[in-house]
Design a protein around this motif. Structure first.
Motif, mmCIF file in Angstrom:
data_model
loop_
_atom_site.group_PDB
_atom_site.id
_atom_site.type_symbol
_atom_site.label_atom_id
_atom_site.label_comp_id
_atom_site.label_asym_id
_atom_site.label_seq_id
_atom_site.Cartn_x
_atom_site.Cartn_y
_atom_site.Cartn_z
ATOM 1 N N PRO A 155 0.826 -1.384 0.048
ATOM 2 C CA PRO A 155 -0.098 -0.089 0.008
ATOM 3 C C PRO A 155 0.694 1.342 0.030
ATOM 4 O O PRO A 155 0.375 2.209 -0.526
ATOM 5 N N VAL A 156 2.120 1.243 0.792
ATOM 6 C CA VAL A 156 2.972 2.407 0.746
ATOM 7 C C VAL A 156 4.220 2.090 -0.201
ATOM 8 O O VAL A 156 5.071 2.772 0.052
ATOM 9 N N GLY A 157 3.804 1.352 -1.275
ATOM 10 C CA GLY A 157 4.953 1.006 -2.214
ATOM 11 C C GLY A 157 5.265 2.243 -2.947
ATOM 12 O O GLY A 157 6.392 2.555 -3.507
ATOM 13 N N VAL A 158 4.763 3.531 -2.810
ATOM 14 C CA VAL A 158 4.959 4.573 -3.730
ATOM 15 C C VAL A 158 6.415 5.234 -3.003
ATOM 16 O O VAL A 158 7.018 5.996 -3.842
ATOM 17 N N VAL A 159 6.561 5.042 -1.724
ATOM 18 C CA VAL A 159 7.822 5.460 -1.206
ATOM 19 C C VAL A 159 9.144 4.813 -1.747
ATOM 20 O O VAL A 159 10.085 5.455 -1.869
ATOM 21 N N GLN A 160 9.083 3.868 -2.493
ATOM 22 C CA GLN A 160 10.080 3.210 -3.047
ATOM 23 C C GLN A 160 10.386 4.075 -4.475
ATOM 24 O O GLN A 160 11.578 3.721 -4.738
ATOM 25 N N GLU A 166 14.140 4.343 2.359
ATOM 26 C CA GLU A 166 13.639 2.967 2.302
ATOM 27 C C GLU A 166 14.088 2.055 1.140
ATOM 28 O O GLU A 166 14.514 0.940 1.415
ATOM 29 N N SER A 167 14.081 2.403 0.008
ATOM 30 C CA SER A 167 14.705 1.499 -1.142
ATOM 31 C C SER A 167 16.048 1.226 -0.919
ATOM 32 O O SER A 167 16.381 0.002 -1.185
ATOM 33 N N SER A 193 26.864 -3.239 7.408
ATOM 34 C CA SER A 193 27.383 -2.191 7.819
ATOM 35 C C SER A 193 27.101 -0.971 6.787
ATOM 36 O O SER A 193 26.586 0.070 7.397
ATOM 37 N N LEU A 194 26.795 -1.287 5.779
ATOM 38 C CA LEU A 194 26.324 -0.152 4.913
ATOM 39 C C LEU A 194 24.706 0.231 5.012
ATOM 40 O O LEU A 194 24.429 1.335 5.054
ATOM 41 N N ALA A 195 24.027 -0.997 5.304
ATOM 42 C CA ALA A 195 22.740 -0.757 6.047
ATOM 43 C C ALA A 195 22.416 -0.054 7.141
ATOM 44 O O ALA A 195 21.651 0.752 7.520
ATOM 45 N N GLY A 196 23.619 -0.361 7.821
ATOM 46 C CA GLY A 196 23.675 0.614 9.329
ATOM 47 C C GLY A 196 23.764 1.935 9.202
ATOM 48 O O GLY A 196 23.751 2.865 10.036
ATOM 49 N N LEU A 197 24.413 2.655 8.019
ATOM 50 C CA LEU A 197 24.501 4.017 7.624
ATOM 51 C C LEU A 197 23.490 4.454 6.990
ATOM 52 O O LEU A 197 23.567 5.646 6.617
ATOM 53 N N THR A 198 22.430 4.059 6.772
ATOM 54 C CA THR A 198 21.235 4.144 6.148
ATOM 55 C C THR A 198 20.139 4.516 6.988
ATOM 56 O O THR A 198 19.309 5.692 6.610
ATOM 57 N N ARG A 199 19.881 3.715 7.792
ATOM 58 C CA ARG A 199 18.528 3.874 8.386
ATOM 59 C C ARG A 199 18.982 3.408 10.010
ATOM 60 O O ARG A 199 19.729 2.419 10.026
ATOM 61 N N PRO A 200 18.137 3.761 10.930
ATOM 62 C CA PRO A 200 18.365 3.201 12.303
ATOM 63 C C PRO A 200 18.130 1.761 12.202
ATOM 64 O O PRO A 200 18.853 1.175 13.301
ATOM 65 N N SER A 345 3.568 6.738 10.159
ATOM 66 C CA SER A 345 4.562 6.268 9.457
ATOM 67 C C SER A 345 4.915 4.777 9.289
ATOM 68 O O SER A 345 5.886 4.278 9.036
ATOM 69 N N LYS A 346 3.995 4.135 10.361
ATOM 70 C CA LYS A 346 4.427 2.677 10.752
ATOM 71 C C LYS A 346 4.456 1.612 9.406
ATOM 72 O O LYS A 346 5.319 1.005 9.378
ATOM 73 N N PRO A 347 3.718 1.948 8.629
ATOM 74 C CA PRO A 347 3.554 1.101 7.498
ATOM 75 C C PRO A 347 4.907 1.245 6.523
ATOM 76 O O PRO A 347 5.370 0.239 6.172
ATOM 77 N N ARG A 348 5.161 2.463 6.584
ATOM 78 C CA ARG A 348 6.521 2.803 5.932
ATOM 79 C C ARG A 348 7.601 2.440 6.502
ATOM 80 O O ARG A 348 8.536 1.800 5.963
ATOM 81 N N LEU A 349 7.640 2.297 7.813
ATOM 82 C CA LEU A 349 8.793 1.679 8.684
ATOM 83 C C LEU A 349 8.890 0.098 8.539
ATOM 84 O O LEU A 349 9.772 -0.355 8.581
ATOM 85 N N MET A 350 7.540 -0.520 8.279
ATOM 86 C CA MET A 350 7.331 -1.826 8.051
ATOM 87 C C MET A 350 7.914 -2.413 6.587
ATOM 88 O O MET A 350 8.046 -3.660 6.387
ATOM 89 N N MET A 351 8.002 -1.415 5.624
ATOM 90 C CA MET A 351 8.138 -1.818 4.407
ATOM 91 C C MET A 351 9.330 -2.593 4.118
ATOM 92 O O MET A 351 9.536 -3.492 3.283
ATOM 93 N N PRO A 352 10.538 -2.276 4.680
ATOM 94 C CA PRO A 352 11.701 -3.202 4.428
ATOM 95 C C PRO A 352 11.503 -4.584 5.008
ATOM 96 O O PRO A 352 12.430 -5.354 4.719
ATOM 97 N N ALA A 353 10.612 -4.830 5.649
ATOM 98 C CA ALA A 353 10.330 -6.276 6.248
ATOM 99 C C ALA A 353 9.875 -7.195 5.265
ATOM 100 O O ALA A 353 8.785 -7.830 5.510
ATOM 101 N N PHE A 354 10.796 -7.427 4.345
ATOM 102 C CA PHE A 354 9.961 -8.307 3.179
ATOM 103 C C PHE A 354 9.949 -9.691 3.381
ATOM 104 O O PHE A 354 9.148 -10.354 2.718
ATOM 105 N N PRO A 355 10.586 -10.242 4.214
ATOM 106 C CA PRO A 355 10.094 -11.699 4.558
ATOM 107 C C PRO A 355 9.006 -12.053 5.014
ATOM 108 O O PRO A 355 8.419 -13.120 4.826
#
Length: 397
Positions: A155-160, A166-167, A193-200, A345-355
């Protein structure tokens, strides 16, 4: 839960022919992802034109994208003091996306904002490739295509498609988890390590690397492998990857602490934005307020959404989801649900949880192609309409 040893192979660096072969296999997944996102962009353009707004501005110059662009152009040091006493510091935004925006805008005619959108579009394709590779490895090619398409149709795929992080984060996290699955520990550590430089939430990728490495060592010790053997060969690469994993996240948090003169400076910065960890109490109160007032239908929908994502996570674990994916997806979900802050913003925060989407992708892969594609098309259409409505309205914070 599957034993990691059943899915991991000794670490090797992919050679170019293998990369080309993997990319050729991923073409259907990338095409499905691109088609879904293109539909979303077309609907956004039409909706924005009807509303008298500029779709390009919505994607590149609103909300968090403005903060990333400011960091890219001027560096850190901007603080906004609001009338309600809130203090918004740009130190809340991790640096990898602004670094890439600055570098790309220096090398091309693109502005920093447009460079951010370009990074997001390219990163979303890289994420879709990683999702295809993960789905293919676990459930076959059709599941890989479905996983990439479902992630595009959130639903919040437009953020990609926005100049958000997020992307970029999902691409690094997904490839990092895939590297753990395939025993490429040094790559896994570097990507974490790079992911850790991108988001908390980069801490989730670190957790996936560390916990999987710890379980691997514990299992081999239980099987009689001596410590001396565990310190050689691929185990040495595993230890190196585990050592690399937290460097990005810890490095930025420590840098903020040194800059501000306090070891808790990053937490203080997040607190100024109204963010932080409270175990989900604020979110529970928000849901309760919705259920007790005139917004009862919205509250029930929100409650159903939370129940759905938790069910998807439990379903995946019960179906034997590999350990790194279970740890990563569970950590992202836990952090999103237990953090306070702006609840929209919670749906957006969960967007990376692809599993969380793997059970759905595996189920669609077992259906007839016509039936599964009809479902994906309907979901994609709904996502496109909702994304256009969302960005032309309140939009993501």
């Amino acid at each position: 839960m599957n034993d990691l040893a059943s899915t991991a192979a000794p670490g090797r660096t992919l050679c170019p022919p293998a990369v080309r072969a993997a990319l050729r296999r991923a073409v259907p997944g990338l095409a499905a992802f691109a088609a879904v996102r293109l539909l979303g962009l077309v609907v956004l353009m039409a909706w924005s034109a009807a509303a008298g707004k500029d779709w390009h501005t919505l994607l590149t110059a609103r909300w968090d994208s403005l903060w990333y662009t400011r960091v890219a152009e001027h560096g850190y040091g901007y603080t906004l003091h609001l009338a309600n006493g809130a203090v918004h510091s740009d130190l809340a935004f991790f640096p990898l996306l602004p670094w890439l925006e600055r570098g790309l805008s220096a090398l091309t005619p693109l502005t920093a904002a447009d460079a951010g959108m370009a990074v997001a579009w390219l990163s979303s394709l890289a994420a879709a490739w990683a999702l295809y590779a993960t789905g293919e490895r676990l459930h076959g090619p059709r599941a890989g295509v479905a996983l990439a398409a479902l992630w595009a149709a959130l639903p919040v795929g437009v953020v990609q498609s926005m100049a958000y992080s997020e992307s970029l984060f999902t691409a690094l996290a997904a490839w990092g988890c895939y590297a753990v699955l395939t025993g490429r520990w040094v790559w896994a550590g570097a990507l974490a390590s790079l992911a850790g430089l991108t988001r908390p939430v980069g801490a989730a990728v670190v957790a996936a690397v560390w916990i999987t490495a710890a379980v691997t060592v514990a299992n081999e010790r239980a099987g009689g492998v001596r410590w001396r053997a565990l310190l050689g060969g691929r185990h040495r690469r595993m230890l190196l990857g585990a050592a690399l994993a937290p460097l990005g996240w810890c490095g930025y948090v420590l840098w903020v602490g040194a800059r501000q003169g306090s070891p808790t400076a990053y937490l203080d910065v997040q607190g100024g934005w109204g963010n932080g960890f409270d175990g989900g109490l604020a979110f529970a109160r928000f849901i309760g307020h919705q259920l007790a007032g005139p917004a009862l239908p919205a509250g029930l929908g929100l409650l159903a959404g939370v129940a759905l994502v938790i069910w998807l996570y439990v379903r995946g674990v019960r179906k034997g989801q590999p350990l790194p994916l279970a740890v990563y997806g569970g950590t992202v979900l836990f952090l999103a649900l237990t953090a306070k802050g702006y609840f929209g913003s919670k749906p957006r925060l969960m967007m990376p949880a692809f599993p969380l989407l793997l059970p759905l992708a595996a189920g669609l892969a077992r259906w007839r192609p016509a039936r599964s594609w009809l479902v994906i098309a309907l979901v994609a259409a709904g996502s496109a309409v909702y994304g256009a409505f969302w960005l032309n309205g309140s939009g993501p914070p």
